[in-house]
Design an enzyme around this catalytic site. Sequence first.
Site, mmCIF file in Angstrom:
data_model
loop_
_atom_site.group_PDB
_atom_site.id
_atom_site.type_symbol
_atom_site.label_atom_id
_atom_site.label_comp_id
_atom_site.label_asym_id
_atom_site.label_seq_id
_atom_site.Cartn_x
_atom_site.Cartn_y
_atom_site.Cartn_z
ATOM 1 N N GLY A 184 0.814 -1.204 0.000
ATOM 2 C CA GLY A 184 0.000 0.000 0.000
ATOM 3 C C GLY A 184 0.849 1.256 0.000
ATOM 4 O O GLY A 184 0.559 2.216 -0.726
ATOM 5 N N TYR A 230 -7.391 -17.809 4.977
ATOM 6 C CA TYR A 230 -6.766 -16.781 4.141
ATOM 7 C C TYR A 230 -7.015 -17.073 2.665
ATOM 8 O O TYR A 230 -7.402 -16.180 1.895
ATOM 9 C CB TYR A 230 -5.269 -16.714 4.418
#
Length: 315
Positions: free
Chosen positions: A29, A177
């Site tokens: 990010g 996940y």
Amino acid sequence: MNEQPWTLQQMPSQKGKTVIVTGANSGLGLETVKAFAARDARVILAVRNTEAGERVVSELQEEHPRSKVTVMALDLADLKSVRDFAQKFQQEHSRLDLLINNAGVMAIPHRTTKDGFEMQFGTNHLGHFALTGQVLPALLATPGSRIINVSSRAHVIGRMNFNDLMGNKRYSPWLAYGQSKLANLLFTLELQRQLKLTRAETLAVSCHPGWSATNLQYVAPQMTRSSLMLRLNQLANQLFSQPASEGVLPTLYAATSSTIEGGEYIGPHRDTKGYPVRVRANPRAYDAGAAKQLWSISEDLTGVQYSFSVPAGVQ
């Protein structure tokens, strides 16, 4: 495939564009934010830790004094936080060119969100599903807008357990996940189908970063206080991973290349590392029936109903 390797130098100017990046204060990010800030985009760091976000802003403004980078609070594990973020964003901004759904948690012990969802499914999928649906009016009103969902190679181990999505009967950190990352791809599939059906200009695209060295690999060992797993993950990153500055390339390519089409999946050309190319996901990611079922369940769980018409007054 691309005729030549795509690099950061080929990323065009983003001047005049507004970009939201979730999980923007570290790892992939942060690299995403750096690239857009350097190309004159207006970037919103959508983060849970706003203090860390403000530190990132200060550093970026030193490096790029003219950058337009701001911080907004967003906790994807809290639907009220998601709703508050979306409302504030649409009050303050008239356009949204790119929504980059990047944030996530990986292979952690069983935890629940504030709304009672299993943390990985709740954060990685449901939080982003709710966010996307609530800022969709701004995306639809912006020509050429895109939604980028960051998945993972781990989706190949994922299966949608619709009878136990939250892992209440049986929980495995890695399988949970994988399920959440498969959900990212199924979400992209159904979202693009509905965008195309309604003739919207907005595109939905997914990507994965290969094996990239970020702090994501260290969260689970820290939560379980496993020094052995922490050392093993550190060693594995040293031996097999690529830096986050390279792992972010599929995201940037998916977000900015003029050749991208809706529904595509972008990843490194050598699977775990390399320059970005179009890749194929596991066949389960193209199951239209599962995608529609997941969509319906996600709307029910989040209370977010998607509308693909631009409301009057949104420009």
